[in-house]
Structures are given as structure tokens and as C-alpha cells.
Design a protein around this motif. Sequence first.
Motif, PDB file in Angstrom:
ATOM      1  N   ILE A 179       1.257  -1.183  -0.233  1.00  0.00           N
ATOM      2  CA  ILE A 179      -0.178  -0.285  -0.247  1.00  0.00           C
ATOM      3  C   ILE A 179       0.696   1.050   0.306  1.00  0.00           C
ATOM      4  O   ILE A 179       0.570   1.814  -0.746  1.00  0.00           O
ATOM      5  CB  ILE A 179      -1.156   0.405   1.539  1.00  0.00           C
ATOM      6  CG1 ILE A 179      -1.954  -1.512   1.254  1.00  0.00           C
ATOM      7  CG2 ILE A 179      -1.246   1.101   1.152  1.00  0.00           C
ATOM      8  CD1 ILE A 179      -3.149  -1.137   2.411  1.00  0.00           C
ATOM      9  N   ILE A 180       1.813   0.946   1.303  1.00  0.00           N
ATOM     10  CA  ILE A 180       2.394   2.646   0.965  1.00  0.00           C
ATOM     11  C   ILE A 180       3.523   2.432  -0.536  1.00  0.00           C
ATOM     12  O   ILE A 180       3.452   3.727  -0.959  1.00  0.00           O
ATOM     13  CB  ILE A 180       3.579   2.232   2.083  1.00  0.00           C
ATOM     14  CG1 ILE A 180       3.534   2.662   3.249  1.00  0.00           C
ATOM     15  CG2 ILE A 180       4.865   3.358   1.487  1.00  0.00           C
ATOM     16  CD1 ILE A 180       4.381   1.781   4.222  1.00  0.00           C
ATOM     17  N   ASN A 181       4.029   1.451  -1.569  1.00  0.00           N
ATOM     18  CA  ASN A 181       4.403   1.229  -2.312  1.00  0.00           C
ATOM     19  C   ASN A 181       3.023   2.324  -3.262  1.00  0.00           C
ATOM     20  O   ASN A 181       3.782   3.085  -4.268  1.00  0.00           O
ATOM     21  CB  ASN A 181       4.788  -0.055  -2.947  1.00  0.00           C
ATOM     22  CG  ASN A 181       6.631  -0.212  -3.343  1.00  0.00           C
ATOM     23  OD1 ASN A 181       7.073   0.847  -2.393  1.00  0.00           O
ATOM     24  ND2 ASN A 181       6.715  -1.787  -2.992  1.00  0.00           N
ATOM     25  N   GLU A 182       1.959   1.644  -3.449  1.00  0.00           N
ATOM     26  CA  GLU A 182       0.871   2.288  -4.921  1.00  0.00           C
ATOM     27  C   GLU A 182       0.068   3.405  -3.833  1.00  0.00           C
ATOM     28  O   GLU A 182       0.422   4.297  -4.594  1.00  0.00           O
ATOM     29  CB  GLU A 182      -0.324   1.355  -4.548  1.00  0.00           C
ATOM     30  CG  GLU A 182       0.044  -0.171  -4.745  1.00  0.00           C
ATOM     31  CD  GLU A 182      -0.742  -1.494  -4.169  1.00  0.00           C
ATOM     32  OE1 GLU A 182      -0.471  -2.816  -4.924  1.00  0.00           O
ATOM     33  OE2 GLU A 182      -1.264  -0.451  -3.342  1.00  0.00           O
ATOM     34  N   GLU A 183       0.801   3.971  -1.914  1.00  0.00           N
ATOM     35  CA  GLU A 183      -0.151   5.347  -2.517  1.00  0.00           C
ATOM     36  C   GLU A 183       1.514   6.461  -2.604  1.00  0.00           C
ATOM     37  O   GLU A 183       0.935   7.394  -2.251  1.00  0.00           O
ATOM     38  CB  GLU A 183      -0.436   5.213  -1.127  1.00  0.00           C
ATOM     39  CG  GLU A 183      -2.459   3.987  -1.709  1.00  0.00           C
ATOM     40  CD  GLU A 183      -3.014   5.033  -2.413  1.00  0.00           C
ATOM     41  OE1 GLU A 183      -3.412   5.886  -2.304  1.00  0.00           O
ATOM     42  OE2 GLU A 183      -3.885   3.886  -2.145  1.00  0.00           O
ATOM     43  N   CYS A 184       1.959   5.928  -1.870  1.00  0.00           N
ATOM     44  CA  CYS A 184       2.629   7.357  -1.245  1.00  0.00           C
ATOM     45  C   CYS A 184       4.408   7.241  -1.302  1.00  0.00           C
ATOM     46  O   CYS A 184       5.366   7.475  -0.738  1.00  0.00           O
ATOM     47  CB  CYS A 184       2.514   7.714   0.214  1.00  0.00           C
ATOM     48  SG  CYS A 184       2.512   5.899   1.199  1.00  0.00           S
ATOM     49  N   PHE A 185       4.561   6.337  -2.350  1.00  0.00           N
ATOM     50  CA  PHE A 185       5.827   5.769  -2.639  1.00  0.00           C
ATOM     51  C   PHE A 185       7.006   7.429  -2.761  1.00  0.00           C
ATOM     52  O   PHE A 185       8.363   6.937  -2.637  1.00  0.00           O
ATOM     53  CB  PHE A 185       6.470   4.876  -4.298  1.00  0.00           C
ATOM     54  CG  PHE A 185       7.522   4.293  -4.250  1.00  0.00           C
ATOM     55  CD1 PHE A 185       8.338   3.430  -3.700  1.00  0.00           C
ATOM     56  CD2 PHE A 185       8.521   5.402  -5.162  1.00  0.00           C
ATOM     57  CE1 PHE A 185       9.252   3.316  -4.059  1.00  0.00           C
ATOM     58  CE2 PHE A 185       9.929   5.152  -5.839  1.00  0.00           C
ATOM     59  CZ  PHE A 185      10.331   3.576  -4.822  1.00  0.00           C
ATOM     60  N   PHE A 186       6.384   8.213  -3.597  1.00  0.00           N
ATOM     61  CA  PHE A 186       8.138   8.805  -3.298  1.00  0.00           C
ATOM     62  C   PHE A 186       7.729  10.015  -2.135  1.00  0.00           C
ATOM     63  O   PHE A 186       8.472  10.902  -2.433  1.00  0.00           O
ATOM     64  CB  PHE A 186       6.919  10.010  -4.676  1.00  0.00           C
ATOM     65  CG  PHE A 186       7.442   9.692  -5.784  1.00  0.00           C
ATOM     66  CD1 PHE A 186       8.728   8.817  -6.287  1.00  0.00           C
ATOM     67  CD2 PHE A 186       6.514   8.420  -6.573  1.00  0.00           C
ATOM     68  CE1 PHE A 186       9.031   8.997  -7.231  1.00  0.00           C
ATOM     69  CE2 PHE A 186       6.673   7.957  -8.268  1.00  0.00           C
ATOM     70  CZ  PHE A 186       8.139   7.639  -8.452  1.00  0.00           C
ATOM     71  N   GLU A 187       7.136   9.900  -1.455  1.00  0.00           N
ATOM     72  CA  GLU A 187       7.339  10.519  -0.022  1.00  0.00           C
ATOM     73  C   GLU A 187       8.285  10.283   0.672  1.00  0.00           C
ATOM     74  O   GLU A 187       8.834  10.408   1.848  1.00  0.00           O
ATOM     75  CB  GLU A 187       5.669  10.368   0.556  1.00  0.00           C
ATOM     76  CG  GLU A 187       4.705  11.008  -0.315  1.00  0.00           C
ATOM     77  CD  GLU A 187       4.494  13.227   0.122  1.00  0.00           C
ATOM     78  OE1 GLU A 187       5.409  12.935   0.948  1.00  0.00           O
ATOM     79  OE2 GLU A 187       3.939  13.422   0.356  1.00  0.00           O
ATOM     80  N   LEU A 188       9.056   8.124   0.907  1.00  0.00           N
ATOM     81  CA  LEU A 188       9.398   7.713   1.213  1.00  0.00           C
ATOM     82  C   LEU A 188      10.890   8.806   1.972  1.00  0.00           C
ATOM     83  O   LEU A 188      11.572   8.896   0.270  1.00  0.00           O
ATOM     84  CB  LEU A 188       9.381   6.326   1.367  1.00  0.00           C
ATOM     85  CG  LEU A 188       8.572   5.547   0.989  1.00  0.00           C
ATOM     86  CD1 LEU A 188       8.409   4.085   0.439  1.00  0.00           C
ATOM     87  CD2 LEU A 188       7.924   5.679   2.861  1.00  0.00           C
TER      88      LEU A 188
END
Lengths: 327, 333
Positions: A276-285
Amino acid sequence: MANIMYWEAIQRAHDEEMARDPLVICMGEDIGVAGGTYKATKGLYEKYGPLRVIDTPISEGGFTGLGIGASFLGVRPVIEIMSVNFAWLAMDQMFNSAAKVRYMSGGQLTAPCVFRAAGGAAHQLGAQHSARMEKVFMGIAGLRVVTPSNPKQAYGLLKSAIRCDDPVFINEHELMYNMKGEVPDTEYFHPLEGSEVARAGTDITLFGYNISVHWCLKAAEILDKQYGISAEVIDLYCLSPLDRAGIKASVAKTHRAVIAEEDEAPVGVGAEVMAIINEECFFELDAAPVRVHSAMVPQPYNHTLEKATIPDHEDVVKAVLKLFGKA
Amino acid sequence: MKIEDKKRVLREMVLHRRFEERCYQAYIERKIGGFLHLYPGQEACCNGVMEAARPGHDYVITGYRDHVHAIKCGADPKEVMAELYGKETGCSKGRGGSMHIFDVKHRFMGGYALVGGPFPLAAGMAKAIQLKGGDEIAICFLGDAANNQGVFHETMNMAALWKLPVLFVCENNLYGIGTAIERSTAIVHQHKRVCAYGIEAAECDGQDVEKVYAAARVAVDHVRHGKGPYFLELMTYRYRGHSMSDSRGYRSREEEEMWKQRDPIFILRDRLVAEKALTLAEFEAMEKEIDAYIENEVIKFAEESPEPRVEDLEKYVLADRETQLPWLTGKAA
């Protein structure tokens, strides 16, 4: 607010719902005359009698199916599986009957039943009584999965699960029945969907559910006091459907994530949250997310080996420090 | 049975037979997909039992050979055929298919495709009836091979222990998929298996609908009058293979011919002819009329019905969200 134990909270939810609706029943092994292995149905047999508080034979597939069949006609059964390990024997009925009947009947039939099961590693119960199986349930379409981390949730989630028209699986924990916590004195319904911020923070998000929420909270305290790291703890009390928006909101704020689960890593909650993190907010990481999980072994009996199998708050702290390059 | 009832049941059995044979044809034409399990040869079982019960009032559940049971309970053959065609107008809205026919308004509680799965579901419906205090009974139709599942014994034990109003009908057609009963099961006569649980049981010729009716009346009365569960075994035979992929290599054509000599439709037809209540010409006219009905109404309806919309793919997975909001959000009134 009453400060009561987890089992008392579950017992109270049963009692209130049974008092309200004569079609709410509960069933399972030793839940009646014996009062329940974890006391979650204590006193109900005396109050509501053997027709509604049913001591079943040790036939998990049979009595689970029987509860589901009763739910087809509007009965609201709360079916206790004494140990989640025994749920393997009931899964045919849970998955093939309860979870699918609404779909395959084109919406004509529904199975409004609640399955409660005690899971998790307790103290040296060995390979066949220590499983964490929430990953199995959360992959089934048509089934809701929740897992309370404290008495308030244990009470409110069971109340909502009984009222909901969908089948709901409630994943409890053998080590948590005597945990105390505040529960509202007035009737309370905990949402069956979503997640909760158990502790607010800014530098990293620690995702936990059920017992691992407590590892995360303890780890957050250590991280704050000893390392100056502000950790946010998200309580994923709902495992199906997982709270996409809640996961995204927290990671978008902290830019880092650790997921702690008592289960083995493959095909688990951690894997799903990472996806879900990959799909929703990868570029926030700012860093790759990390999972904390048990070893991929059948639970050993030996105390030292068991401890080495199951993670705890120290493993969460280590994972966070590594992620920050401090270990 | 009264003459008029026998004539009506004969007509119904012919409809059931021709409906199933027409399904066979539609499957060959690739109008019907998936697995298809047909009922010809066993018609007297469902008809005899349901004549003794109250269709639409009693709750009926069965396995995957379920079209005829649904129709006998009151399902519209048009909607059953539309279901087999996967159409939105199908009784399960095209989401179920042949093995999952449901018609809850007629209390046909569905076909289930895990062998033995309906045993505890039926007992559970009986438990609900017991709690609510109604005079309905639950009826579970399954084949002989289902009795080799563990859940069979678990259910018999609980049904007897709690004196549940459930009738188990075992249609013993002598084969579990492609394995003969004597090669899979220690005893052929299945009613003997429930005596260990103290359940009343009987065995009956499953090819003669009047005999089935007489045995089922005893069974239904027993269950309806609060005497606990009953197990009725009907000795029968399916003419076709287990499903459409089965070419019946495991049994002889001689054995099949022997059973066709005791065809349930012919037994009843010949009896009515002997009783001078029917002529062969009338019977043939009835067959033609039923074929015309199936073609002009049932098949036509299925052919012309719309497909489900892809936008509705996820409809029916869970209860309508709007109706569940208080519990999903915790904002109960």
C-alpha cells in the motif's frame, strides 16, 4: 470509564447484545457451563440458558457451519474458536459458506455471524497452539477482519461485529485477555473499518495491530527518550479492508515506516502495508520500509527458542535505529 | 397419492427431465459454461420428498446437482436457465452458476459445491427454526459420497444431541464422482451409518415416487413433530456422468440399461396408464407441450436476457455499505 480487563470487555459486549436481541447466541467449546477458556462468556449460560449459550462438541468444522446456517435465517451467532489454530478445521465453512454466500446468491442470502478466535504465541504452547493466522483471513473476499489491541476495542468491535450484516472474524490474543484498560460506561460501537493513531509522532510511523501495537508504543517511548526520535504509532485494528487512507496519511507525514507483526513475514500484514505504501506514497519515502516479524519456523517449545522466534519492542527499536543509520 | 397429484407430479418430473436434457444440449452448444451436474434418473427422490414436505415453507439446501431441487421448491425454470446462461436475470444474478442456484423467496437456500458442506448449514437452519419456534423443517439433500466427509458425523452428532428439526435425504446413486460406492465406502446402505447417533432412519426405493412419498411422509412427520432429525436413504441412479466431463468409463452399459428399466418417469406413467388415468398419446402430447415451453419460454428468456454489467463486478461481496455505516464508522445513532 471503567478500568476493566480485555476478557471482561468481551463478556460485557456479549451480555449487552444478548439482552437486547433474543436471536444473538454464542457457541463454542467450553463457553457455557465452564464459562469459557478465557472467561469471555462467563455467566452467560446461567443468564441465557443452554439454547442460546451452546457448549459444542469438539467439532470445529461442524459447529462453525451450524452457526453459519443459523445466520442464514437471521440468527446472530458469535462463534468462539478456542484457539485460532483449530480454525483450520473450520475454514471450509468460514470461507466457502459464510464469506461467499452473499456473492454467489446474487445478494439474496447473507451470513451475519461473528467468529472470535484466540491466537498468537503464549507461553511454550508449541507448534500447534501458537499460530498467528490473521494473514489467512485477511485474504478472503466477503469476510471482514478486525483485531482489538485493548479492552475498549475488544468491547466496541464485538458490538459492531454482531450488528453488522457481514461475517466478521475477530482475531484476539491469548496473552491479552487479562490486560486492563478504560472502556466507556455507556454503549460504544468501535468502527469496523479504519485505523487509529495510538501515539502521534513526526519522524517515523510504526504500524502495529493487536499485540504488536504494544511493542510499537513501548518502542516509541524508548526512541523518544533515548534517541530523540519521534515515532507515530498506527493501530491497524482493521485488517480487512486495510485502511489505505490512514496508512498514506501517516507515511506522507513521517516519510518512514516500520511494520511490526507477530506473524511470519511472507504474505503477511507487513507485506500488504508495504504494498500500500508503494502504491499510495512511494515518492514520500525517505527510506525503504522495514518489517519486524517472527522467524519462519513452526513454533518451538523450548523457551529460549520461542523467545528467539517472536519479536518484541526491542526488535522494533533496532529496526528503527537501523533505518535511521544509527545501528 | 391421489390421481390428480400423481398426474401433476408426472408432469413436473417430465419437465425436470427435459429441462436437464436441454441443459446438456446448451452445454454442448457452449451456452452454459463451467461444471454442469445433471439429475436425470433421480427425479423421484426430490419429487417424492417435497410432495411430503411444504415447498416454499420448509427450508431446502443441497449440493451442486441442484437445478431440479430449486424448481421443485418454486424457482422459475426461466430464472434457473438464465442463471446457467450467466445472465443478470438468473436466480443468482449470474454470479452463482449451475452449482450455486439460490431462490431464497421460495426458501431454496442454495446449492453448495464442497461435498458435505450443506450438512452443518442445514442443521444450523434447524437450530434457527428451533430458536424462533416455527413449524418449518430444514431439508438437506445430498449424495451418498458426502457421508464420507468428517462434517457428516459432526453434524449427525449435533443434530441428534440438540434434537434439531432437520431431515437428511441421502440420494444414494451408487457413485461418488467416478468411484463406485463399494470401492469408497465400507457399507453400501448409508442409513445404517446414523444409528450410532440414535437418529431415526429408513431406506427406500428411490425410483418409485409413490414409495418415496410414503417414506418421506413418515420422515417429515417425525421431524415436524419435534422428534428430532431423520435420515432417509433413497436408492437411485444418475443416468449421465457426474458432470459433463465424465464419459462413465467406470461402469458398464449393461448396468445403466438395467437401471433405465426402472425409470422413475416410466414407472409413474405406466401406473397411471394401468389405472386408466392417462393414455400414452396424452403422455406424448404432454412431453411435446413441455418441450415447447422450454424452447419458447425458458430458453428464449435465457437467450434474450442481459449480461451482468462489469461495473457491478464487486456488488454483493459485502452488504450494501450505506446500510452498514453505523458499524463501519462507529457512529451509531
